[in-house]
Design an enzyme around this catalytic site. Structure first.
Site, PDB file in Angstrom:
ATOM      1  N   ASN A   7      38.279  45.420  40.997  1.00  0.00           N
ATOM      2  CA  ASN A   7      39.360  46.185  40.374  1.00  0.00           C
ATOM      3  C   ASN A   7      40.539  45.228  40.276  1.00  0.00           C
ATOM      4  O   ASN A   7      41.203  44.947  41.274  1.00  0.00           O
ATOM      5  CB  ASN A   7      39.675  47.395  41.261  1.00  0.00           C
ATOM      6  CG  ASN A   7      40.780  48.253  40.681  1.00  0.00           C
ATOM      7  OD1 ASN A   7      41.381  47.919  39.661  1.00  0.00           O
ATOM      8  ND2 ASN A   7      41.065  49.355  41.350  1.00  0.00           N
ATOM      9  N   ARG A  91      36.083  47.681  37.154  1.00  0.00           N
ATOM     10  CA  ARG A  91      36.794  48.896  36.778  1.00  0.00           C
ATOM     11  C   ARG A  91      37.689  48.537  35.592  1.00  0.00           C
ATOM     12  O   ARG A  91      38.510  47.625  35.674  1.00  0.00           O
ATOM     13  CB  ARG A  91      37.669  49.361  37.939  1.00  0.00           C
ATOM     14  CG  ARG A  91      38.512  50.547  37.539  1.00  0.00           C
ATOM     15  CD  ARG A  91      39.546  50.843  38.575  1.00  0.00           C
ATOM     16  NE  ARG A  91      40.276  52.037  38.196  1.00  0.00           N
ATOM     17  CZ  ARG A  91      41.501  52.295  38.591  1.00  0.00           C
ATOM     18  NH1 ARG A  91      42.132  51.477  39.391  1.00  0.00           N
ATOM     19  NH2 ARG A  91      42.096  53.399  38.202  1.00  0.00           N
ATOM     20  N   HIS A 180      40.991  58.128  36.354  1.00  0.00           N
ATOM     21  CA  HIS A 180      40.329  58.416  37.647  1.00  0.00           C
ATOM     22  C   HIS A 180      38.955  59.057  37.438  1.00  0.00           C
ATOM     23  O   HIS A 180      38.464  59.789  38.308  1.00  0.00           O
ATOM     24  CB  HIS A 180      41.152  59.383  38.530  1.00  0.00           C
ATOM     25  CG  HIS A 180      42.441  58.821  39.044  1.00  0.00           C
ATOM     26  ND1 HIS A 180      43.594  59.577  39.140  1.00  0.00           N
ATOM     27  CD2 HIS A 180      42.755  57.588  39.511  1.00  0.00           C
ATOM     28  CE1 HIS A 180      44.566  58.825  39.643  1.00  0.00           C
ATOM     29  NE2 HIS A 180      44.085  57.614  39.862  1.00  0.00           N
ATOM     30  N   ARG A 241      55.322  57.310  40.107  1.00  0.00           N
ATOM     31  CA  ARG A 241      55.359  57.770  38.706  1.00  0.00           C
ATOM     32  C   ARG A 241      55.874  59.196  38.639  1.00  0.00           C
ATOM     33  O   ARG A 241      55.549  60.016  39.501  1.00  0.00           O
ATOM     34  CB  ARG A 241      53.966  57.713  38.082  1.00  0.00           C
ATOM     35  CG  ARG A 241      53.379  56.332  37.984  1.00  0.00           C
ATOM     36  CD  ARG A 241      52.085  56.361  37.172  1.00  0.00           C
ATOM     37  NE  ARG A 241      51.311  55.162  37.392  1.00  0.00           N
ATOM     38  CZ  ARG A 241      50.026  55.158  37.743  1.00  0.00           C
ATOM     39  NH1 ARG A 241      49.360  56.291  37.874  1.00  0.00           N
ATOM     40  NH2 ARG A 241      49.405  54.022  37.927  1.00  0.00           N
ATOM     41  N   GLU A 385      34.834  55.422  44.468  1.00  0.00           N
ATOM     42  CA  GLU A 385      34.792  54.956  43.070  1.00  0.00           C
ATOM     43  C   GLU A 385      33.952  53.688  42.954  1.00  0.00           C
ATOM     44  O   GLU A 385      33.260  53.481  41.958  1.00  0.00           O
ATOM     45  CB  GLU A 385      36.227  54.680  42.600  1.00  0.00           C
ATOM     46  CG  GLU A 385      37.057  55.951  42.513  1.00  0.00           C
ATOM     47  CD  GLU A 385      38.550  55.684  42.439  1.00  0.00           C
ATOM     48  OE1 GLU A 385      39.160  55.433  43.486  1.00  0.00           O
ATOM     49  OE2 GLU A 385      39.103  55.737  41.335  1.00  0.00           O
TER      50      GLU A 385
END
Ligand code: ADP
Length: 400
Positions: A7, A91, A180, A241, A385
């Site tokens: 990632n 990813r 996600h 965020r 993940e």
């Protein structure tokens, strides 16, 4: 197969070497501060303590070379020869409308990935840098791109179109994509296993609450709506965020503060959310600590966070026409009993009710925390993940 899962961010590379037979991560780690003089590699073999090494790592090629050398290291490594790494899974944040599934990376594909930079300028360029670096460091093995957006690709049109002129969808691809996806998919599968029912018979609301956070409405295994949108900025309040806000606020603040586009972007992505409201931290642990010590803005940040999530759950119960289970995952979702408790309070009307004793002990493990007799199950499911990326990479590397 032994698969290296990567990632790649702007100044970091997260990695895991996964054995797909045992589904275990043989080693995992993070290279941070790439491009700076004091880069750090944190490396944890599955059976030995974590180590930290400082070095000057100037770019992603050097970072991936460092990772491979650590995997081969006599003291800290987990493989004897580079050839044991059989494939690399990356990813990739944005797959646009084009990529509805993971893909084997080819020279032709790279030009398609580059074209997607326009949709995700903050993320995709770094993912591409990681792919290029691997092609140099680990040539001749299959590399696969696994997209964060793919799981949401079957959202109905009414869920992904924004209320702006339709021509912007046609001209610039402005629509909800969702992110996600690998996590929402993984926890949906696990939830079905925990409930002992086929996924095709379930209506789930999956809450991925990490540094970034999103919620998805999953009907019969298909994501029919999700809170992140054109970018990962929309939806829930996150660590740094803003999540949802009146779009006119952005224009107003940019005008009043005379902010450039870059500064506006930074304000919304890096200085908002929990950090922006609390002025204390983007980390939920520190927010809860400060709130418990009486810090009013931290208390407010926690309340806004949970209230937003509660509203999304309510909206998705409506979108799904009912719900069988609420699933909490990722750093906050897997570990924070106060967040789960505050979010679920007052939703007994829907049949959502949790057992506080079970909630308190549900830390990083699969657990049903529902109150006895609750119509809707509330589950805690650690996400993985990287495993989804490894399994998809194996499938494509084997030509399936
Ligand atoms: P990422 O999105 O970077 O993968 P994670 O899923 O690892 O993030 O989540 C990281 C966040 O999880 C941290 O910022 C922290 O706020 C939160 N977190 C981790 N442990 C706890 C805990 N025990 N209580 C509350 N929040 C936690």
């Amino acid at each position: 197969m032994k698969i290296l899962v990567l990632n790649c961010g702007s100044s970091s590379v997260k990695y895991q070497l996964i054995n797909t037979e045992t589904q275990v991560a043989m080693a995992k780690g993070l290279v941070s501060r790439i491009g700076m003089a004091d880069s750090v590699l944190t490396h944890k073999p599955w059976d030995r303590p974590e180590i930290k090494v400082s070095a000057e790592i100037l770019d992603h090629i050097a970072a991936i070379e460092f990772v491979v050398s650590m995997l081969l290291s006599p003291n800290h490594g987990v493989i004897k020869d580079k050839s044991e790494i059989e494939a690399v899974g990356h990813r990739v944040v944005h797959g646009g409308e084009e990529f509805k599934d993971s893909v084997l990376i080819t020279p032709e594909l790279m030009s398609h990935l580059r074209a997607l930079i326009e949709l995700a300028p903050l993320h995709n360029p770094h993912n591409i840098r990681g792919i290029n670096a691997c092609q140099k460091t680990l040539p001749n093995i299959p590399q696969v791109a696994v997209f964060d957006t793919a799981f949401h690709c079957n959202m109905p049109t009414h869920a992904f179109i924004y209320g702006i002129p339709y021509l912007f969808y046609k001209r610039y691809g402005i629509r909800r994509y969702g992110f996600h996806g690998t996590s929402h998919k993984f926890v949906s599968d696990r939830a079905a296993a925990m409930l002992g029912k086929p996924l095709k018979d379930l209506k789930l609301i999956t809450c991925h609450l990490g540094n970034g956070a999103s919620v998805a409405a999953v009907n019969c295994g298909v994501s029919i709506d999700t809170s992140m949108g054109f970018t990962p900025l929309e939806g829930l309040l996150m660590g740094t965020r803003s999540g949802d806000l009146d779009p006119a606020i952005i224009l107003h603040i940019m005008a009043r503060e005379e902010l450039s586009l870059h500064e506006g972007n930074t304000m919304l992505n890096k200085h908002s959310g929990l950090a922006g409201i609390s002025g204390v931290s983007s980390d939920m642990r520190e927010i809860i600590d400060a709130a418990n010590k009486g810090n009013e803005n931290s208390k407010l940040a926690l309340e806004v966070y949970c209230y937003r999530l509660k509203k999304y759950i309510g909206a998705y119960v409506a979108a799904l026409g009912g719900v069988d289970a609420i699933v909490f995952t990722a750093g906050v979702g897997e570990n924070s009993a106060p967040v789960r408790s505050l979010t679920c309070q007052g939703m007994e009307f829907f049949g959502i009710s949790i057992n506080e004793e079970k909630n308190k002990v549900a830390v990083s493990k699969e657990m049903d925390i529902s109150a006895d007799g609750a119509k809707v199950r509330t589950l805690v499911v650690p996400t993985n993940e990287e495993l989804v990326i490894a399994i998809d990479t194996q499938r494509l590397a084997k030509g399936n």
